[in-house]
Motif scaffolding. Structure first.
Motif, mmCIF file in Angstrom:
data_model
loop_
_atom_site.group_PDB
_atom_site.id
_atom_site.type_symbol
_atom_site.label_atom_id
_atom_site.label_comp_id
_atom_site.label_asym_id
_atom_site.label_seq_id
_atom_site.Cartn_x
_atom_site.Cartn_y
_atom_site.Cartn_z
ATOM 1 N N ARG A 173 31.850 50.333 -76.673
ATOM 2 C CA ARG A 173 30.643 49.643 -76.210
ATOM 3 C C ARG A 173 30.968 48.536 -75.209
ATOM 4 N NH1 ARG A 173 28.629 53.508 -78.552
ATOM 5 N NH2 ARG A 173 26.697 53.481 -79.773
ATOM 6 N N GLY A 174 32.230 48.177 -75.056
ATOM 7 C CA GLY A 174 32.602 47.188 -74.045
ATOM 8 C C GLY A 174 32.572 45.744 -74.487
ATOM 9 N N PHE A 175 32.579 45.471 -75.812
ATOM 10 C CA PHE A 175 32.601 44.090 -76.295
ATOM 11 C C PHE A 175 33.967 43.445 -76.048
ATOM 12 C CE2 PHE A 175 29.100 45.686 -78.942
ATOM 13 C CZ PHE A 175 28.206 44.630 -78.884
ATOM 14 N N THR A 176 33.945 42.156 -75.777
ATOM 15 C CA THR A 176 35.141 41.332 -75.893
ATOM 16 C C THR A 176 35.098 40.700 -77.277
ATOM 17 O OG1 THR A 176 35.498 40.863 -73.554
ATOM 18 C CG2 THR A 176 36.218 39.186 -75.114
ATOM 19 N N VAL A 177 36.155 40.915 -78.052
ATOM 20 C CA VAL A 177 36.188 40.442 -79.440
ATOM 21 C C VAL A 177 37.141 39.253 -79.528
ATOM 22 C CG1 VAL A 177 36.466 41.118 -81.854
ATOM 23 C CG2 VAL A 177 35.842 42.853 -80.148
ATOM 24 N N VAL A 178 36.674 38.187 -80.171
ATOM 25 C CA VAL A 178 37.430 36.939 -80.247
ATOM 26 C C VAL A 178 37.603 36.532 -81.706
ATOM 27 C CG1 VAL A 178 37.477 34.488 -79.624
ATOM 28 C CG2 VAL A 178 36.546 36.178 -78.014
ATOM 29 N N TRP A 179 38.813 36.092 -82.026
ATOM 30 C CA TRP A 179 39.105 35.477 -83.321
ATOM 31 C C TRP A 179 39.758 34.125 -83.064
ATOM 32 C CZ3 TRP A 179 40.306 40.436 -81.916
ATOM 33 C CH2 TRP A 179 39.751 41.485 -82.660
ATOM 34 N N SER A 180 39.380 33.117 -83.823
ATOM 35 C CA SER A 180 40.103 31.839 -83.774
ATOM 36 C C SER A 180 40.098 31.235 -85.169
ATOM 37 C CB SER A 180 39.471 30.876 -82.762
ATOM 38 O OG SER A 180 38.170 30.486 -83.152
ATOM 39 N N SER A 181 41.169 30.527 -85.492
ATOM 40 C CA SER A 181 41.304 29.986 -86.845
ATOM 41 C C SER A 181 40.386 28.787 -87.027
ATOM 42 C CB SER A 181 42.749 29.612 -87.121
ATOM 43 O OG SER A 181 43.259 28.740 -86.134
ATOM 44 N N TRP A 182 39.877 28.641 -88.240
ATOM 45 C CA TRP A 182 38.999 27.521 -88.583
ATOM 46 C C TRP A 182 39.295 26.957 -89.970
ATOM 47 C CZ3 TRP A 182 36.206 28.185 -93.027
ATOM 48 C CH2 TRP A 182 36.009 29.503 -93.465
ATOM 49 N N GLN A 183 39.998 27.714 -90.814
ATOM 50 C CA GLN A 183 40.235 27.283 -92.192
ATOM 51 C C GLN A 183 41.623 26.685 -92.313
ATOM 52 O OE1 GLN A 183 39.198 30.225 -95.140
ATOM 53 N NE2 GLN A 183 40.294 29.184 -96.772
ATOM 54 N N LEU B 270 36.855 19.109 -75.734
ATOM 55 C CA LEU B 270 38.153 18.701 -75.203
ATOM 56 C C LEU B 270 39.206 19.655 -75.753
ATOM 57 C CD1 LEU B 270 37.636 14.873 -75.666
ATOM 58 C CD2 LEU B 270 37.468 16.167 -73.535
ATOM 59 N N ILE B 271 39.407 20.753 -75.032
ATOM 60 C CA ILE B 271 40.283 21.831 -75.474
ATOM 61 C C ILE B 271 41.216 22.209 -74.340
ATOM 62 C CG2 ILE B 271 40.337 24.302 -76.075
ATOM 63 C CD1 ILE B 271 37.850 23.948 -77.664
ATOM 64 N N SER B 272 42.462 22.454 -74.684
ATOM 65 C CA SER B 272 43.383 23.059 -73.726
ATOM 66 C C SER B 272 43.933 24.340 -74.337
ATOM 67 C CB SER B 272 44.520 22.099 -73.370
ATOM 68 O OG SER B 272 45.291 21.786 -74.509
ATOM 69 N N PHE B 273 44.078 25.359 -73.499
ATOM 70 C CA PHE B 273 44.521 26.677 -73.950
ATOM 71 C C PHE B 273 45.929 26.952 -73.447
ATOM 72 C CE2 PHE B 273 45.053 31.145 -72.568
ATOM 73 C CZ PHE B 273 45.129 31.744 -73.819
ATOM 74 N N THR C 99 47.112 29.401 -78.313
ATOM 75 C CA THR C 99 46.738 28.274 -79.160
ATOM 76 C C THR C 99 45.744 27.402 -78.399
ATOM 77 O OG1 THR C 99 48.611 26.953 -78.370
ATOM 78 C CG2 THR C 99 48.946 28.247 -80.373
ATOM 79 N N LEU C 100 44.885 26.757 -79.155
ATOM 80 C CA LEU C 100 43.922 25.812 -78.611
ATOM 81 C C LEU C 100 44.242 24.437 -79.176
ATOM 82 C CD1 LEU C 100 40.642 27.896 -79.074
ATOM 83 C CD2 LEU C 100 41.909 27.556 -76.946
ATOM 84 N N ASN C 101 44.559 23.517 -78.314
ATOM 85 C CA ASN C 101 44.762 22.130 -78.717
ATOM 86 C C ASN C 101 43.447 21.391 -78.506
ATOM 87 O OD1 ASN C 101 47.699 22.170 -79.272
ATOM 88 N ND2 ASN C 101 47.792 22.771 -77.126
ATOM 89 N N CYS C 102 42.898 20.878 -79.589
ATOM 90 C CA CYS C 102 41.528 20.374 -79.570
ATOM 91 C C CYS C 102 41.480 18.877 -79.884
ATOM 92 C CB CYS C 102 40.683 21.115 -80.610
ATOM 93 S SG CYS C 102 40.823 22.918 -80.544
ATOM 94 N N GLU D 128 44.602 21.726 -84.142
ATOM 95 C CA GLU D 128 45.072 22.886 -83.383
ATOM 96 C C GLU D 128 44.618 24.170 -84.063
ATOM 97 O OE1 GLU D 128 49.346 24.935 -82.985
ATOM 98 O OE2 GLU D 128 49.268 22.936 -82.061
ATOM 99 N N THR D 129 44.191 25.134 -83.269
ATOM 100 C CA THR D 129 43.797 26.434 -83.802
ATOM 101 C C THR D 129 44.501 27.542 -83.027
ATOM 102 O OG1 THR D 129 41.882 26.802 -82.346
ATOM 103 C CG2 THR D 129 41.514 25.504 -84.337
ATOM 104 N N GLU D 130 44.603 28.688 -83.678
ATOM 105 C CA GLU D 130 45.106 29.888 -83.028
ATOM 106 C C GLU D 130 43.930 30.701 -82.491
ATOM 107 O OE1 GLU D 130 48.378 31.943 -85.357
ATOM 108 O OE2 GLU D 130 47.546 30.641 -86.909
ATOM 109 N N ILE D 131 44.160 31.453 -81.434
ATOM 110 C CA ILE D 131 43.112 32.306 -80.886
ATOM 111 C C ILE D 131 43.713 33.642 -80.477
ATOM 112 C CG2 ILE D 131 43.350 31.367 -78.533
ATOM 113 C CD1 ILE D 131 40.271 31.760 -78.246
ATOM 114 N N GLU D 132 42.974 34.715 -80.731
ATOM 115 C CA GLU D 132 43.347 36.052 -80.288
ATOM 116 C C GLU D 132 42.109 36.702 -79.679
ATOM 117 O OE1 GLU D 132 45.328 38.374 -83.280
ATOM 118 O OE2 GLU D 132 46.622 36.702 -83.890
#
Length: 652
Positions: A127-137, A8-11, A38-41, A70-74
């Motif tokens: 190499r064509g990767f999509t790189v994702v970071w999101s907060s967890w701590q 249950l996430i909204s971006f 931001t991700l509201n979870c 709530e977490t941040e995402i980049e």
């Protein structure tokens, strides 16, 4: 209330840089862009896949019965995602900071890698990767681009949740586990900021002890005093001629309140990746347009330990039972997990020989396969839950010599008595020989030797290529390369100490970070039987053997170790954190004899710089043939070698 099979996430997008890097084209992927949001979870605390999250049952619930956070995402992705390689590379944040671009691309250390000069080799983009970071701590300090998760605080129905909490700290502020935790007012007065507020600052049961070294008995000297300044800060005072030096260990045990539900960090990563890969609720805005075939979980040090615990606790299956990661790459994690899913957790802490030695996160299981441990009497394995859930990823585990000295890496591949055990077929393990945990600038007043600046970027790039091929096409990667008892390359510390060369006044460490069975239900923790922990054997130069040699150790110009020893005044003789050391070879025979150095000089070894370059080129070709070095990295190193021995060793 029934549990949802979808997270249950909204971006909500907050910013976009498109195109990034001045529109630069990367391989076949083309230009890239940054997406911030931001991700509201919401999480169902009654779901069977969530019930093991510590204190989740005491977190506040919304009207629907869910727990919110709530977490941040980049996201760094190709502008045209269809031109990418179809892989998400999820870089597990390390204390809120990004690490993949720095350590995989060998870029500069920055948490805001938004300019061309931050990209290093640009490997991930090429190499064509999509790189994702999101907060967890939920306890990282704000600022400097760090990403923080906003997690709820647990509370009992009749008031705050309270319990015992423990802090360790060394007066030297550089050793603090959380930023700005120590403030020195004078030589004899300093302040320490607690991780959690005290339940009652008038509670007389709180205690402060001091000991010089980890194994020493705790003391409460009459001339050591402390007081609460407020519920989160204590002030400590001792005489100017205090018998303990700046490396002494202070331990504070008190009753705390308001623990953060830190274990939500596991579900935050699980549900974020599930959302990105499989979609959210109907109509939910989504930051990605393309379908991604595979996901790679990448983490180093703290975040590598996170990934091992993430797998062990069963979070690689999403709420619908689908795989979160197809591949996992924990780097420099050793045999440890993370102090996260517990009341009053402090996930930034980890066990070292001198600092934080008995904090949680380092107990059985250590290895990936199911195994009986005679010390704890338990049977378990890191991969037991993923195997049972049918979502077991392929794993490439990479450690350095620092992890063998300080993180009990040998326990990943041995039993409690030090005997070799086999790895599962889906796991590869590699030691980056004579490389240290990180290329840190070391304070000269504490470090007894120069720092080891070699890192594992070249090896990591080659292994990621091999990992993708392994999963996409079934092409087996290079066989594991790590020290073993059978080969004589995994030895007890005293054996390595006897082999260490004469280098002036340098000495092999008197201690490694040993491990005992530890009961964390008592304060301070009670310890029991000791495990047999081995380290990598060394050659006559003091460089380690039994792993994959660093490209610049094919034709070495010095001794590189995974350990650093503390100087007098700072717990002399103890290991200094997880740092490494470097002693260059003397230029000539006369120089080494003058300096009391048993290692042959550069002149004696090679005769000329050209001969050294020839030896280096031959060794690099062998590494590339074995799959441990990319051709583009080989060419880059040889180009740098034209500058000579020492400038080449600045290439990390």
């Amino acid at each position: 209330m029934s549990s949802s099979a979808r997270p249950l996430i909204s971006f909500q997008e907050t910013k976009r840089i498109s195109p990034a890097y001045d529109g630069r084209e990367f391989g076949t992927a083309g230009p890239y862009e940054w997406v911030f949001g931001t991700l509201n979870c919401e999480i169902d605390p009654d779901s069977p896949r969530n019930r093991d999250i510590a204190l989740l049952d005491l977190a506040p619930r919304n009207a629907g019965g869910f727990v919110e956070y709530e977490t941040e995402i980049e996201i760094l992705k190709p502008v045209d995602e269809s031109r990418g390689n179809g892989w998400l590379l999820y870089d597990v944040l390390n204390r809120g900071t990004k690490r993949a671009i720095q350590r995989i691309n060998t870029g500069p250390a920055t948490n805001m890698p938004f300019a061309n000069e931050h990209l290093g080799t640009a490997y991930l983009l090429e190499r064509g990767f999509t790189v994702v970071w999101s907060s967890w701590q939920g306890d990282v300090p704000a600022g400097a681009g760090r990403m923080l998760a906003k997690l709820p605080v647990a509370a009992r129905p009749d008031g705050p949740y309270t319990g015992a909490s423990r802090e360790e700290f060394i007066k030297d502020a550089r050793a603090a586990i959380r930023e700005d935790t120590i403030e020195e007012v004078s030589d004899s007065l300093f302040r320490y900021r607690l991780a959690y507020p005290a339940a009652d600052i008038a509670d007389a049961s709180a205690s402060l002890t001091v000991r010089q070294n980890e194994a020493d008995p705790r003391q409460t000297p009459a001339d050591l005093t402390w007081r609460y300044l407020d519920e989160t800060t204590i002030e400590i005072e001792h005489p100017a001629n205090f018998v303990f030096d700046r490396g002494a260990i202070y331990e504070f045990i008190y009753t705390a309140r308001n623990p953060v539900v830190m274990g939500l960090g596991f579900s935050a990563v699980r549900d974020t990746l599930s959302f990105l890969r499989y979609g959210g609720a109907d109509g939910t805005p989504h930051p990605l347009k393309a379908s991604y075939r595979k996901a790679l979980g990448f983490g180093l040090s703290q975040s590598g330990r996170f990934l091992r615990d993430f797998l062990h606790r069963g979070f690689n299956a999403d709420l619908a039972g689908r795989p979160v990661f197809d591949a996992v790459m924990p780097l420099i994690a050793g045999s440890r997990k993370i102090f996260l899913n517990e009341p009053f957790s402090q996930p930034g802490r980890f066990s070292r020989q001198h600092e934080d030695h008995t904090f949680p996160g380092d107990q059985f299981p250590f290895g990936y396969a199911d195994q009986f441990d005679p010390v704890s009497g338990r049977t378990d394995g890191i991969l037991n839950r993923p195997v049972a859930d049918g979502v077991c990823p392929k794993i490439m585990h990479v450690d350095t010599d620092s992890e063998y000295m300080s993180a009990r890496s040998s326990l990943v591949t041995t039993d409690a008595e030090g005997n070799d055990v086999a790895l599962p077929d889906n796991v590869r393990l590699y030691l980056a020989s004579s490389v240290a945990h990180g290329d840190y600038a070391l304070p000269p007043e504490i470090a007894s030797a120069k720092g080891n600046t070699l890192t594992y970027g070249t090896l990591t790039r080659a292994l990621i290529d091999a990992l993708v091929e392994w999963i996409e096409n079934g092409t087996l990667p290079p066989s594991s390369v790590y020290p073993t008892r059978a080969a004589g390359t995994l030895v007890d510390p005293e054996i390595a100490a006897q082999a260490f060369p004469k280098i002036g006044n340098a000495e092999f460490p008197a201690h490694i970070n040993a491990l005992r069975l530890t009961d964390h239900t008592s304060m301070p923790p009670a310890t029991g039987q000791q495990y047999r922990v081995g380290i990598s054997a060394i050659d006559s130069d003091g460089n380690s053997i039994g792993g994959v040699p660093h490209p610049l150790l094919i034709a070495p110009a010095g001794t590189h170790t995974g350990w650093q020893i503390r100087k007098a005044g700072y717990a002399q003789g103890e290991l200094f954190n997880v740092f490494g050391s470097y002693w260059p070879f003397a230029a000539t025979r006369a120089d080494r004899l003058r300096d009391n150095d048993s290692r042959p000089s550069l002149e004696e070894r090679y005769g000329s710089e050209q001969a050294w370059r020839d030896a280096l080129a031959e060794g690099l070709a062998g590494l590339a043939d074995e799959g441990f070095l990319l051709e583009e990295d080989k060419a880059r190193i040889l180009e740098r070698a034209e500058a000579g021995y020492f400038t080449t060793f600045n290439f990390i």
